[in-house]
Design a protein around this motif. Sequence first.
Motif, short mmCIF file in Angstrom:
data_model
loop_
_atom_site.label_atom_id
_atom_site.label_comp_id
_atom_site.label_asym_id
_atom_site.label_seq_id
_atom_site.Cartn_x
_atom_site.Cartn_y
_atom_site.Cartn_z
N GLY A 118 0.81 -1.21 0.00
CA GLY A 118 0.00 0.00 0.00
C GLY A 118 0.85 1.26 0.00
N THR A 119 0.29 2.32 -0.56
CA THR A 119 0.94 3.63 -0.53
C THR A 119 0.22 4.59 0.41
N VAL A 120 -0.86 4.13 1.02
CA VAL A 120 -1.59 4.93 2.02
C VAL A 120 -1.98 4.00 3.16
N GLY A 121 -2.21 4.61 4.34
CA GLY A 121 -2.67 3.84 5.49
C GLY A 121 -1.52 3.24 6.29
N GLY A 122 -1.82 2.86 7.51
CA GLY A 122 -0.86 2.17 8.37
C GLY A 122 0.40 2.98 8.62
N SER A 123 1.56 2.30 8.61
CA SER A 123 2.83 2.95 8.85
C SER A 123 3.16 3.99 7.80
N VAL A 124 2.58 3.84 6.61
CA VAL A 124 2.85 4.79 5.53
C VAL A 124 2.46 6.20 5.96
N ASN A 125 1.35 6.34 6.65
CA ASN A 125 0.90 7.65 7.11
C ASN A 125 1.58 8.07 8.40
N ALA A 126 1.91 7.12 9.27
CA ALA A 126 2.37 7.45 10.61
C ALA A 126 3.87 7.73 10.70
N HIS A 127 4.68 7.08 9.90
CA HIS A 127 6.13 7.09 10.06
C HIS A 127 6.75 8.12 9.12
N PRO A 128 7.43 9.16 9.64
CA PRO A 128 8.02 10.17 8.76
C PRO A 128 9.10 9.61 7.84
N GLY A 129 9.83 8.60 8.31
CA GLY A 129 10.85 7.98 7.47
C GLY A 129 10.25 7.24 6.29
N VAL A 130 9.12 6.59 6.54
CA VAL A 130 8.43 5.90 5.45
C VAL A 130 7.92 6.90 4.42
N ARG A 131 7.38 8.01 4.90
CA ARG A 131 6.90 9.03 3.98
C ARG A 131 8.04 9.59 3.13
N ALA A 132 9.19 9.82 3.75
CA ALA A 132 10.35 10.31 3.00
C ALA A 132 10.81 9.29 1.97
N ALA A 133 10.82 8.01 2.36
CA ALA A 133 11.24 6.96 1.44
C ALA A 133 10.29 6.86 0.25
N LEU A 134 8.99 6.98 0.51
CA LEU A 134 8.03 6.95 -0.59
C LEU A 134 8.21 8.12 -1.54
N GLU A 135 8.56 9.28 -1.00
CA GLU A 135 8.82 10.43 -1.87
C GLU A 135 10.02 10.15 -2.77
N LEU A 136 11.07 9.57 -2.21
CA LEU A 136 12.24 9.24 -3.03
C LEU A 136 11.87 8.29 -4.16
N LEU A 137 11.06 7.31 -3.85
CA LEU A 137 10.66 6.33 -4.86
C LEU A 137 9.75 6.95 -5.92
N GLY A 138 8.82 7.80 -5.48
CA GLY A 138 8.00 8.54 -6.43
C GLY A 138 6.95 7.73 -7.17
#
Length: 401
Positions: free
Chosen positions: A320-340
């Motif tokens: 998933g790209t939304v929900g769970g740790s994706v929304n809660a963890h700032p490191g996960v959000r930063a990693a998702l931005e890098l991946l794009g």
Amino acid sequence: MKRSITSRLAGFYKRPPEGRLVLLREMGAASVEAFEHLARGGGLPVALADRMSENVLATHALPLSVGLNFLVNGRDVLVPMAVEEPSVVAAASNAAKMVRGAGGFKGEADAPVMTAQIQLDDVPDPASAAARVLEHRERILALGDASIPRMVSRGGGCRDLEARVLDDALGVLVFHVHVDVGDCMGANTVDTVAEAIAPAIHAITGGTMGLRILTNLTLRRRVRVSAEVRDEEVGGAEIAQGIARASRFAELDVFRAVTHNKGFMNGLDAVAVALGQDFRAIEAGAHAFASMSGKYRPLSTWKRAPGGLVGEAELPLAVGTVGGSVNAHPGVRAALELLGVESAAELSVVMASVGLASNLAALRALAGEGIQRGHMRLHERKRELPSVPPAAMTAAREEAT
């Protein structure tokens, strides 16, 4: 997030961590907020960790790296990877460079359909009971949709209902409800649906109500990836032939297949951890899928083609790209931005591509110089680090002596 970046960054490994961040920042690979988080060392505030889990004492860090050289469906991607094992990131990046010369990785993912099970025991004449329930299929699916209105408003919702008689004599009957969960991993969504429709099913079948829970064998949510690599990229025709023979070995022998698949999951799991995915569910589904023929088989294969090799992989992959740790963890959000990536489907293709790259790297090493030479060279870097205990432990030891 459409960006103009390249994942082909020569000499990236020679830069210090802060220099790597500067390069990616200048490229515009993520937001200012993401780079500020990474520049602070990443990590997770203990207060936030305490809300995410139970009995929290501190946080436990892993290296957050970036896999390079990946070209996936014609697009350059920087791949966040969190893993403690040396050589995983370097090997995947090197294999991605080999594949890049022949057009990179290509892949497709099924619609994001998750499945939940409703178990019933002691059902009189379970086959007839199943048929009666399926006569009310549309009504039951509507009940399921009513339990997840926000998902339905985003275009998701219940798609199908199936029945399976597991044991006629014992009256064991199970229903599968299939739900489009959009860009979520979807576990909570399908569990909600299962609990919502179970009473209506039970009223028709009778018997004893059992479990209402998702399955992590997501057969309607698979990903398929492929890649080509030329002989000269892997070290010549002899090495290429060795890779194909090693892949065939995994098809023939369960002992080899397990380790072959571990090599594939090395890369995929590293991306899953970096991006806050449920890697335990991913592993369970992948290995169950590998066993579905009645014999445990490799998730990926490499075969000879004129002048090179063709690699293919298929597996169930719920991310998933939304929900769970994706929304809660700032490191996960930063990693998702890098991946794009823009969708869960796109994420699954990237993750499977990294798995295929890791698999190629391992087979090439085995067919050539052996797995240990480069792997142990990178292990030595860890031994060069001083083993310094935490300050509190140091003080306690000094006091004790």
